[in-house]
Design a protein around this motif. Structure first.
Motif, PDB file in Angstrom:
ATOM      1  N   VAL A 159       0.865  -1.324   0.143  1.00  0.00           N
ATOM      2  CA  VAL A 159       0.038  -0.046   0.073  1.00  0.00           C
ATOM      3  C   VAL A 159       1.043   1.036   0.103  1.00  0.00           C
ATOM      4  O   VAL A 159       0.757   2.144  -0.747  1.00  0.00           O
ATOM      5  N   ILE A 160       1.611   1.163   0.983  1.00  0.00           N
ATOM      6  CA  ILE A 160       2.619   2.381   0.911  1.00  0.00           C
ATOM      7  C   ILE A 160       4.191   1.608   1.065  1.00  0.00           C
ATOM      8  O   ILE A 160       4.043   0.741   2.029  1.00  0.00           O
ATOM      9  N   ILE A 161       5.213   2.056   0.588  1.00  0.00           N
ATOM     10  CA  ILE A 161       6.645   1.796   0.824  1.00  0.00           C
ATOM     11  C   ILE A 161       7.048   3.096   1.561  1.00  0.00           C
ATOM     12  O   ILE A 161       7.190   4.202   0.914  1.00  0.00           O
ATOM     13  N   HIS A 162       7.376   2.869   2.910  1.00  0.00           N
ATOM     14  CA  HIS A 162       7.682   3.989   3.847  1.00  0.00           C
ATOM     15  C   HIS A 162       9.050   4.254   3.496  1.00  0.00           C
ATOM     16  O   HIS A 162       9.374   5.538   3.423  1.00  0.00           O
ATOM     17  N   GLY A 163      10.210   3.484   3.535  1.00  0.00           N
ATOM     18  CA  GLY A 163      11.330   3.811   3.386  1.00  0.00           C
ATOM     19  C   GLY A 163      12.239   3.011   4.469  1.00  0.00           C
ATOM     20  O   GLY A 163      11.877   2.041   5.089  1.00  0.00           O
ATOM     21  N   PHE A 164      13.395   3.589   4.500  1.00  0.00           N
ATOM     22  CA  PHE A 164      14.556   2.966   5.410  1.00  0.00           C
ATOM     23  C   PHE A 164      14.266   2.892   6.846  1.00  0.00           C
ATOM     24  O   PHE A 164      14.125   3.746   7.283  1.00  0.00           O
ATOM     25  N   VAL A 165      14.717   1.812   7.324  1.00  0.00           N
ATOM     26  CA  VAL A 165      14.709   1.544   8.675  1.00  0.00           C
ATOM     27  C   VAL A 165      16.113   1.020   9.253  1.00  0.00           C
ATOM     28  O   VAL A 165      16.586  -0.058   8.423  1.00  0.00           O
ATOM     29  N   GLU A 166      16.910   1.327  10.239  1.00  0.00           N
ATOM     30  CA  GLU A 166      18.166   0.866  10.381  1.00  0.00           C
ATOM     31  C   GLU A 166      17.916   0.797  12.064  1.00  0.00           C
ATOM     32  O   GLU A 166      17.524   1.668  12.728  1.00  0.00           O
ATOM     33  N   LEU A 212       6.385   0.889  13.222  1.00  0.00           N
ATOM     34  CA  LEU A 212       5.112   1.420  13.734  1.00  0.00           C
ATOM     35  C   LEU A 212       5.100   2.921  13.856  1.00  0.00           C
ATOM     36  O   LEU A 212       3.926   3.509  13.534  1.00  0.00           O
ATOM     37  N   GLU A 213       6.153   3.554  14.214  1.00  0.00           N
ATOM     38  CA  GLU A 213       6.451   5.002  14.281  1.00  0.00           C
ATOM     39  C   GLU A 213       5.930   5.602  12.940  1.00  0.00           C
ATOM     40  O   GLU A 213       5.260   6.564  12.737  1.00  0.00           O
ATOM     41  N   MET A 214       6.400   4.794  11.888  1.00  0.00           N
ATOM     42  CA  MET A 214       6.279   5.261  10.334  1.00  0.00           C
ATOM     43  C   MET A 214       4.840   4.843  10.041  1.00  0.00           C
ATOM     44  O   MET A 214       4.619   5.169   8.881  1.00  0.00           O
ATOM     45  N   ARG A 215       4.175   4.258  10.806  1.00  0.00           N
ATOM     46  CA  ARG A 215       2.683   3.824  10.424  1.00  0.00           C
ATOM     47  C   ARG A 215       2.940   2.459   9.354  1.00  0.00           C
ATOM     48  O   ARG A 215       1.693   2.246   8.741  1.00  0.00           O
ATOM     49  N   ILE A 239      19.205  -3.488   8.640  1.00  0.00           N
ATOM     50  CA  ILE A 239      18.677  -2.481   7.717  1.00  0.00           C
ATOM     51  C   ILE A 239      17.536  -3.127   7.171  1.00  0.00           C
ATOM     52  O   ILE A 239      17.227  -4.230   6.997  1.00  0.00           O
ATOM     53  N   GLY A 240      16.403  -2.361   6.840  1.00  0.00           N
ATOM     54  CA  GLY A 240      15.381  -2.688   5.939  1.00  0.00           C
ATOM     55  C   GLY A 240      14.575  -1.722   5.524  1.00  0.00           C
ATOM     56  O   GLY A 240      14.860  -0.539   5.486  1.00  0.00           O
ATOM     57  N   THR A 241      13.512  -2.286   4.685  1.00  0.00           N
ATOM     58  CA  THR A 241      12.535  -0.932   4.074  1.00  0.00           C
ATOM     59  C   THR A 241      11.238  -1.109   4.867  1.00  0.00           C
ATOM     60  O   THR A 241      10.520  -2.416   4.851  1.00  0.00           O
ATOM     61  N   ALA A 242      10.577  -0.171   5.422  1.00  0.00           N
ATOM     62  CA  ALA A 242       9.456  -0.415   6.086  1.00  0.00           C
ATOM     63  C   ALA A 242       8.218   0.048   5.010  1.00  0.00           C
ATOM     64  O   ALA A 242       8.408   0.690   4.408  1.00  0.00           O
ATOM     65  N   CYS A 243       7.278  -0.992   5.199  1.00  0.00           N
ATOM     66  CA  CYS A 243       6.178  -0.890   4.194  1.00  0.00           C
ATOM     67  C   CYS A 243       4.775  -1.120   4.794  1.00  0.00           C
ATOM     68  O   CYS A 243       4.827  -1.360   6.109  1.00  0.00           O
ATOM     69  N   THR A 244       3.661  -0.579   4.262  1.00  0.00           N
ATOM     70  CA  THR A 244       2.492  -1.003   4.495  1.00  0.00           C
ATOM     71  C   THR A 244       1.959  -2.175   3.915  1.00  0.00           C
ATOM     72  O   THR A 244       1.947  -1.765   2.433  1.00  0.00           O
ATOM     73  N   LEU A 343       5.881  12.923   1.996  1.00  0.00           N
ATOM     74  CA  LEU A 343       6.159  12.415   3.623  1.00  0.00           C
ATOM     75  C   LEU A 343       5.887  13.231   4.527  1.00  0.00           C
ATOM     76  O   LEU A 343       5.461  12.858   5.510  1.00  0.00           O
ATOM     77  N   GLU A 344       5.951  14.380   4.289  1.00  0.00           N
ATOM     78  CA  GLU A 344       5.477  15.630   5.396  1.00  0.00           C
ATOM     79  C   GLU A 344       4.334  15.468   5.617  1.00  0.00           C
ATOM     80  O   GLU A 344       3.890  15.515   6.730  1.00  0.00           O
ATOM     81  N   GLN A 345       3.537  15.279   4.533  1.00  0.00           N
ATOM     82  CA  GLN A 345       1.883  15.152   5.068  1.00  0.00           C
ATOM     83  C   GLN A 345       1.655  14.150   6.016  1.00  0.00           C
ATOM     84  O   GLN A 345       1.129  14.412   7.081  1.00  0.00           O
ATOM     85  N   ARG A 346       2.132  12.915   5.634  1.00  0.00           N
ATOM     86  CA  ARG A 346       1.799  11.769   6.583  1.00  0.00           C
ATOM     87  C   ARG A 346       2.539  12.080   7.918  1.00  0.00           C
ATOM     88  O   ARG A 346       2.045  11.679   9.058  1.00  0.00           O
ATOM     89  N   GLY A 347       3.816  12.237   7.777  1.00  0.00           N
ATOM     90  CA  GLY A 347       4.619  12.476   9.062  1.00  0.00           C
ATOM     91  C   GLY A 347       4.050  13.294  10.099  1.00  0.00           C
ATOM     92  O   GLY A 347       3.708  14.250   9.819  1.00  0.00           O
ATOM     93  N   GLY A 348       4.030  12.901  11.289  1.00  0.00           N
ATOM     94  CA  GLY A 348       3.376  13.557  12.372  1.00  0.00           C
ATOM     95  C   GLY A 348       4.627  14.681  12.897  1.00  0.00           C
ATOM     96  O   GLY A 348       4.639  15.735  12.673  1.00  0.00           O
ATOM     97  N   SER A 349       5.628  14.092  13.406  1.00  0.00           N
ATOM     98  CA  SER A 349       6.591  14.829  13.921  1.00  0.00           C
ATOM     99  C   SER A 349       7.532  15.464  12.886  1.00  0.00           C
ATOM    100  O   SER A 349       7.771  14.702  12.146  1.00  0.00           O
ATOM    101  N   PRO A 350       8.188  16.460  13.193  1.00  0.00           N
ATOM    102  CA  PRO A 350       9.294  17.022  12.034  1.00  0.00           C
ATOM    103  C   PRO A 350      10.517  16.018  12.218  1.00  0.00           C
ATOM    104  O   PRO A 350      11.293  15.785  11.259  1.00  0.00           O
TER     105      PRO A 350
END
Lengths: 1050, 357
Positions: A159-166, A212-215, A239-244, A343-350
């Motif tokens: 649904v969404i590919i959020h991006g990098f997690v490490e 989870l933080e990235m939803r 490392i990995g790629t966060a997705c929904t 990304l900004e839209q979705r992102g809660g915190s700066p």
């Protein structure tokens, strides 16, 4: 108290004889989780004990559930002396923590002892009851799915590919703790295994929290590695790629899932309130972007990082000068902006936004259609670090004080140490990012990181492919949106990704561009290097092949900084030469693009090794590569001239032969159509060069010689001669064999179902007499070539077949030892169909590629069927569903879990219908480094398999020497992986990888030790055709006496 | 540059049938490599000798690791370390337990003890089978013997269940076990012309009719030991030759029935009493262990050789034996018809099998 873990010990079999007098064993079992231990009764005098224990119940936090492994120890009861340990089983219960994976772990597990290996088997049932818990300060991340697969898993939709997690965690290595001097090797090994298990659990949990933080609800392309730094500790990083992700086979769940990605998860309603999330992020996740303050040691590492050469074709010098202006055309900039704003839209915190912008990396190597817009080229960065830098003065004091304390609770301390490593990696990632930027790309795909450690020197490497991505996938969107997107963008199919993302007039490096040979509208480079898999819709001519560049460089033995400096100085030369070799070999094959490029630099005491592997292909969109022209320096020497022309002939013959072999016969295109000038040779040869300042050869080689239409190789000394020779020594695989290091072999798509995954290890000892660079190169080259030859010979019964995902790993365990480890899978294919496809030309291959797409990715197929009203299912899909609702395990495979000997186990199987005739032979578990199984559909992902084993022996000779020892150990590792998968109810491991195989020997002491780390995704697959099911059952029927015999004896 | 370590491990264990055979035949790695080279495999595959060496080593290591499991074949089915398709498992087991005709003829009927094991050197020299292979075969015999020796139920079934062998091979092993247990002499010079198949055929008939299991299927070692009571009773048959009238009557019955049907009628008529005495005396003596061991020697001496010297065709032997056994039923004074049938039925089968050049 959010979870209850239940364990039942059913039975054991084939236990070793522990009592010499009676030739029997009085076995009992200890079941330990966290600090709680239960014991079974002693089952007297039997090698096949039937404990049939009660359910042992552990009430634990879900945080512990994620971190801790279940530890089962089998012991021999001794009335008068201490009980002897027979062996242990560690079970990772993580797969039970999310709803779609396994619901029960049940089956026979090999009982493993680090000294004796596998000693019998134990039948265990494990279940978990999770309670919903709305604790807002949660530390656990149960429910986040992990996949090693570097593409969107087959039965899911992104649904969404959020991006990098490490994340990384550091601890002291138990092997180097003071207590190790007084404890047994077994205790030490077990402490290590347990620690690493705990650390990977913690790491996974922390990454889960970030997701989870990235939803997101899943991590794809999860790659976890260990750095055994010796005295300075043990680093586990991932490392990995966060997705929904959305599950495809359940349409009911799919429809409302569009807006709530959390749907999938068992118990984490993170939608409910965004505040706790931001709240909890504070303590649980170290803020990466705050650790950037460079430590004092940076001055040194700065120097070393200057050695980072840019395979990416990114000139180091060019980057500083007005890079802002040439980041890309306005369109690209727009895209980038879109991404960011999305990304900004979705992102809660700066904070989150910052982090995203920090590293727009993706560990994926294959993508949903339409995701990848353009590919820029390979970007890589390396940096040499001194490990003793960790002990900076401020640190040492703490270390001294906490040393003993850490033994009890390592968690309390390590929060300090990761920062150093985090900073190191952040620095490298930063560099990668700027390289990508210079290529006009906003993202890096196919991203990976690795290390090579020798004593106190460590080379950190990162590489990836700069790319422009379709922003739609990075924001909340529905499938419909994606489809729309595809239509509306109207990208030319099969060549779009080749089009340059950077600005033609302001190129980051001198390259030669032509109009795309496919669509004729956009510009393309003449050669393309990438770290990703060949996009499924790419138009390819002929077949691909494995291309390797191999290189050794001697280095003086040195200490600390001097050593690091020496290495830093060598690195650019190595990279340059590796690159040249790759380029030459690519030309020799008559191809114009590399996929899956992986360059490994290994550091040893007195040498550096470079090994680059990639899959060469001929992309229809790119221009035909020129030949290779040899030029001598002394043209007047007659015999020399003759020699040169002889060589030239050989090279030309080889190119012609290769073109035939790989069926490279691109359609002729007249010049007017293309409307671009013939490439100038100067630019041509330049294009391949990395612009590293330190490499003088660039200039030298830039001098073009006479022949204008070809790539010029200049032979000016014996070294160059060697290079040319080595080009020609690479023997093509015997007929019927193909090889590649990517997921799929370009040009072959008619796989049949036979697969054979294997690991091969070779160690050679160099005679110290002939240690020159050339001799070294030759030895290394021979080692690799011989290894490949051996593989071809061993697998000859599978012809016609292809070695896919060939993965070479080089290590230098000692001064004069070179170790090469290869893991790959051989897959058979149908020769007849292959012959038919030869005739296809570009247009046809285009078509073919898109059908491939459906077969291999399943993506468009499922997309289409999902967008239809859910009623009229295509038959294939229905089949798939019914299979998965049946838990999807074919009868033959089910036999593993439902063992005859354990009626209890059978009783506990809830809905699974008992197999008609419980075939007591062990069910087959397939293993493959690929993300798919040919001729089969993956119906369910059961969870990640991540296992770490240590094996040690003090009777090396008795176990058949080093070969016997390692052979047995690797066979045991495979067995344990298969057993775990079978216990989860699976019948295959996909995306299997042996990440580490560290072998140390001391023949004088008759000792050896080996550490192996493997991972993969446990899955359930079903054969695509019923026909094949029948044929696989036949052999079972043939051996009827065997089966019945087996039953009686259990 | 030397290979310190060189291994290949497949998820599915690779089994090369040719190398397996070489390993079973007891060749060292270098001998095996030499043989493979001679087979022309290098030319077929374009491989080098080094590749072959490495490949052979790998297979030998695998077989070495598998050997422990092959000693108890059901373990091979349940073990988790080697993933081997069932058909391959069956092949591994079957080949491992297969034996050489030349070897089995040497040890058939001998006690499977340490003493015999010491003679393996000689057997190896004599037969040209490597000592290693001889040891494997001998150990297989001994292992099977130990496991099924004192077991209830059908010998063949027991072997099949515990060693997962094919029907054919299980029957052969049953014969080997049976011969080893009863220590039948098979090595004498005059027995040399007989094949293992001949003995195995006789063993099967004897197991079916002469053992304890033939009358009671619930006793221990039922198929391994001969029925002592039966052997005891065989004394009673003596009356057939001891009683002059009975013998004459028997002879006249046989001669009447066969007149004109045998090409060797006159020889038969002349030799009847000798032959009959021979067959009945063999029966009567079986109460002694030593005579049991000499059963085959006696049969050859007392029956096969006399007939052969008179050039009886096999068909005439068959006609004679059929008539010889059947006529006893018409002897009014003879009361042991069942005993006779149990004895003669088996013996007739054995003699016909043994009667060849």
């Amino acid at each position: 108290m959010p979870g209850k873990l239940k364990v039942k010990i059913v039975a054991g079999r084939h236990l070793p004889v522990m009592d010499r007098a009676s030739d029997l064993t009085d076995a009992f079992v200890e079941v330990k989780f966290g600090n709680t231990t239960f014991k079974t009764d002693v089952y007297l005098k039997s090698l096949n004990p039937q404990w049939n224990s009660e359910w042992f119940k552990f009430e634990v936090d879900d945080e512990d559930l994620q971190d801790e492994p279940l530890q089962i120890t089998v012991l021999d009861h001794d009335t008068y002396s201490a009980n002897d340990a027979i062996g242990k089983v560690y079970i990772d219960i993580d797969p039970l923590l999310y709803s779609e994976a396994a619901t029960v772990i049940s089956g026979w597990f090999p009982i493993y002892d680090t000294i004796h290996g596998i000693r019998g088997e134990i039948n265990v049932i494990v279940k978990v009851d999770l309670f919903n818990d709305l604790n807002r300060f949660r530390q656990s991340s149960c429910g986040v799915k992990f996949f090693c697969t570097t593409s969107i898993p087959k039965c899911y939709r992104a649904v969404i590919i959020h991006g990098f997690v490490e994340e990384l965690v550091v601890n002291e290595d138990p092997e180097y703790q003071w207590i190790d001097r007084i404890r047994t090797p077994r205790a030490s090994n077990e402490a290590r295994q347990r620690l690493i298990s705990l650390m990977s659990g913690e790491l996974q949990r922390k990454i889960g929290l970030k997701v989870l933080e990235m939803r997101g609800n899943a991590v794809v392309g999860y790659l976890q590695c260990f750095d055994l730094e010796g005295e300075s500790g043990l680093v586990v990083r991932a490392i990995g790629t966060a997705c929904t992700l959305d599950k495809l086979s359940s349409p009911a769940a799919f429809l409302p899932a569009c807006n709530s990605p959390s749907k999938e998860m068992k118990e984490i309603p993170f939608n409910e309130d965004p505040n706790p999330n931001t709240h909890s992020s504070g303590p649980s996740t170290p803020l990466k972007n705050q650790t950037y303050s460079f430590s004092p040691s940076k001055s040194y590492s700065r120097q070393s990082s200057s050695s980072d050469t840019d395979l990416s074709l990114t000139p180091k010098t060019g980057m500083g000068s007005g890079s802002a202006g040439k980041e890309g055309g306005p369109f690209k900039a727009l895209l980038r902006q879109q991404t960011q704003s999305a990304l900004e839209q979705r992102g809660g915190s700066p904070h989150r936004f910052c982090k995203r912008r920090e590293f727009p990396f993706f560990t994926l190597t294959a993508f949903p259609p339409g995701f990848l817009v353009h590919v820029g080229g390979v970007v890589s960065a390396r940096s040499v670090k001194l490990l003793d830098r960790i002990h900076n003065p401020a640190f040492v004091g703490i270390m001294g004080n906490t040393r003993s304390y850490k033994l009890l609770d390592w968690n309390s301390f390590n929060a300090d140490e990761p920062e150093t490593r985090d900073a190191w990696w952040a620095e490298i990632r930063q560099e990668i990012k700027s390289h990508a930027k210079a290529l006009g790309c906003h993202a890096v795909v196919g991203y990976s990181e690795s290390t090579s450690i020798c004593e106190e020197v460590c080379i950190l490497s990162a590489s990836g492919t700069a790319a422009v991505l379709n922003p739609r996938f990075l924001q909340d969107g529905t499938v419909e949106g994606c489809l729309e997107q595809r239509l509306e963008e109207n990208l030319p199919v099969g060549c779009g990704f080749c089009h340059i993302p950077y600005d033609e007039l302001n190129m980051p490096f001198p390259a030669h561009l032509t109009y795309c040979y496919n669509c004729r509208k956009q510009k393309v480079p003449d050669v393309l290097f990438t770290t990703i898999d060949l996009p499924t819709d790419a138009a390819v001519v002929g077949k691909g092949c494995l291309i390797q560049a191999r290189l050794c460089r001697l280095k003086k033995k040195a200490q600390a900084e001097a050593n690091a400096t020496a290495i830093s100085n060598l690195l650019p030369f190595m990279e340059y030469e590796v690159h040249t070799q790759l380029m030459n070999k690519l030309k020799l094959k008559g191809m114009n693009a590399l996929f899956g490029l992986r360059i490994q630099i290994t550091v040893g005491e007195n040498m550096l090794m470079g090994l680059a592997s990639a899959t060469g292909v001929y992309l229809a969109a790119l221009p035909t590569p020129g030949g290779i022209q040899i030029a001598g320096k002394t043209p007047n020497d007659g015999s020399y001239e003759q020699h040169i022309s002889h060589m030239q002939k050989k090279i030309n013959d080889t190119i012609a032969k290769n073109k035939e072999l790989y069926e490279i016969n691109p359609p002729e295109i007249s010049e007017e159509v293309i409307g671009s000038p013939i490439p100038e040779p100067r630019q041509r040869s330049r294009l391949l060069r990395s612009q590293s300042e330190s490499s003088d050869e660039v200039i030298e080689l830039d001098l073009s010689h006479g022949k204008k239409d070809a790539f010029v190789l200049e032979i000016d000394d014996t070294d160059a001669m060697e290079d040319v020779h080595s080009l020609l020594t690479d023997v093509p695989p015997p007929s019927g064999f193909y090889s590649c290091n990517t997921e799929i072999m370009p040009g072959i798509n008619n796989w049949t179902s036979e697969i054979q995954m294997f690991t091969s290890v070779r160690v050679i000892r160099l005679s110290s007499l002939n240690l020159t660079n050339q001799a070294l190169n030759k030895n290394f080259n021979d080692l690799c070539e011989n290894l490949l030859k051996s593989l071809y010979f061993k697998l000859r019964s599978m012809i016609p077949c292809c070695l896919c995902h060939v993965n070479f790993t080089v290590s230098l365990p000692e001064d004069e030892l070179i170790q090469v480890t290869v893991t790959a899978v051989a897959i058979t294919f149908d020769k007849n169909q292959a012959l038919q496809t030869i005739k296809t030309h570009v247009e046809k291959s285009l078509q073919r590629a898109s059908t491939d797409n459906e077969e291999l990715l399943q993506f468009p197929l499922e997309l289409c069927s999902d967008s239809l009203p859910p009623h009229p299912f295509p038959p294939a899909k229905e089949h798939l569903e019914s299979a998965s609702s049946n838990s999807g395990i074919p009868a033959a495979q089910r036999a593993v879990t439902v063992e005859k000997a354990s009626p209890v186990a059978e009783g506990n199987f809830r809905n699974r219908s008992a197999p008609p005739c419980a075939n007591s032979t062990v069910g087959v578990v397939k293993m493959t480094p690929l993300s798919f199984i040919p001729g089969a559909k993956i119906t369910k992902y059961l969870g990640i398999i991540n296992m770490f084993f240590i094996r040690e022996t003090t009777s090396l000779r008795e176990e058949g020497g080093v070969s016997g020892f390692l052979h047995a150990f690797i066979a045991e590792v495979f067995a344990m992986v298969r057993a775990h998968v079978a216990a989860l109810g699976g019948n295959a491991v996909v995306s299997y990888i042996m990440k580490q195989c560290v072998f140390m020997e001391n023949p004088n002491k008759n000792q050896a030790q080996c550490l192996i780390n493997v991972s993969g995704d446990a899955v359930v697959f079903v054969r695509e055709s019923d026909l094949e099911v029948i044929s696989t059952q036949q052999p079972t029927a043939n051996c009827q006496p065997l089966c019945t015999g087996g039953e009686v004896t259990t | 540059m030397t290979n310190e370590l060189d291994i290949f491990v497949g998820n599915t264990t690779l089994i090369d049938e040719d190398v397996y055979r070489l390993w079973l035949d007891g060749y060292s790695v270098s001998d095996a490599v030499a043989r493979r080279v001679r087979s022309g495999i290098l030319e077929q595959t374009g491989a080098t000798a080094a590749v072959l060496q490495s490949d052979t080593m790998d297979h030998y290591r695998t077989f070495h690791m598998l050997e422990r499991l092959l000693h108890a074949p059901p373990k091979l089915l349940h073990q988790l370390i080697f993933q081997i398709p069932p058909s391959r498992q069956a092949l591994l087991i079957e080949r491992y337990y297969a034996f050489d005709e030349a070897f089995v003829r040497e040890v058939l009927g001998k006690k499977l003890s340490k003493g015999t094991k010491k003679d393996l050197d000689d057997i190896s020299t004599k037969t040209g089978i490597t000592l290693k292979s001889c040891r494997r075969q001998f150990d297989n015999f001994k292992r099977v013997f130990k496991v099924v020796e004192e077991m209830r139920g059908s010998l063949v079934d027991n072997i099949q269940q515990h060693f997962l062998l094919s029907d054919r091979l299980s029957r052969d092993y049953a014969a080997i076990v049976f011969f080893a247990n009863n220590r039948f002499e098979t090595g004498k010079k005059k027995l040399q012309y007989l094949s293992f198949g001949d003995f195995a055929f006789c063993a099967e008939l004897m197991i079916q009719n002469w053992t304890l299991g033939a009358v009671d299927s619930q006793v221990d070692d039922m198929d391994v030991d001969l029925d002592k009571e039966f052997l005891q009773d065989l004394k009673e048959l003596k009356v057939l030759v001891a009683d002059k009238d009975l013998l004459d009557l028997h002879k006249s019955l046989v001669c009447t029935a066969l007149r004109g049907k045998l090409s060797v009628f006159s020889e038969m008529e002349a030799n009847f009493k000798n032959l009959s005495r021979g067959l009945v005396n063999v029966a009567a003596k079986l109460i002694h262990n030593k005579d049991v061991r000499d059963l085959f020697v006696d049969l050859i001496e007392k029956f096969v050789e006399p007939c052969r010297s008179d050039h009886w065709p096999l068909n005439d032997v068959r006609l004679f034996l059929n008539q010889y056994s059947a006529s006893v039923h018409s002897l009014d004074g003879f009361r042991h018809q069942t005993l006779w049938d149990r004895y003669m039925g088996t013996l007739r089968g054995c003699l016909l099998r043994l009667y060849h050049d």
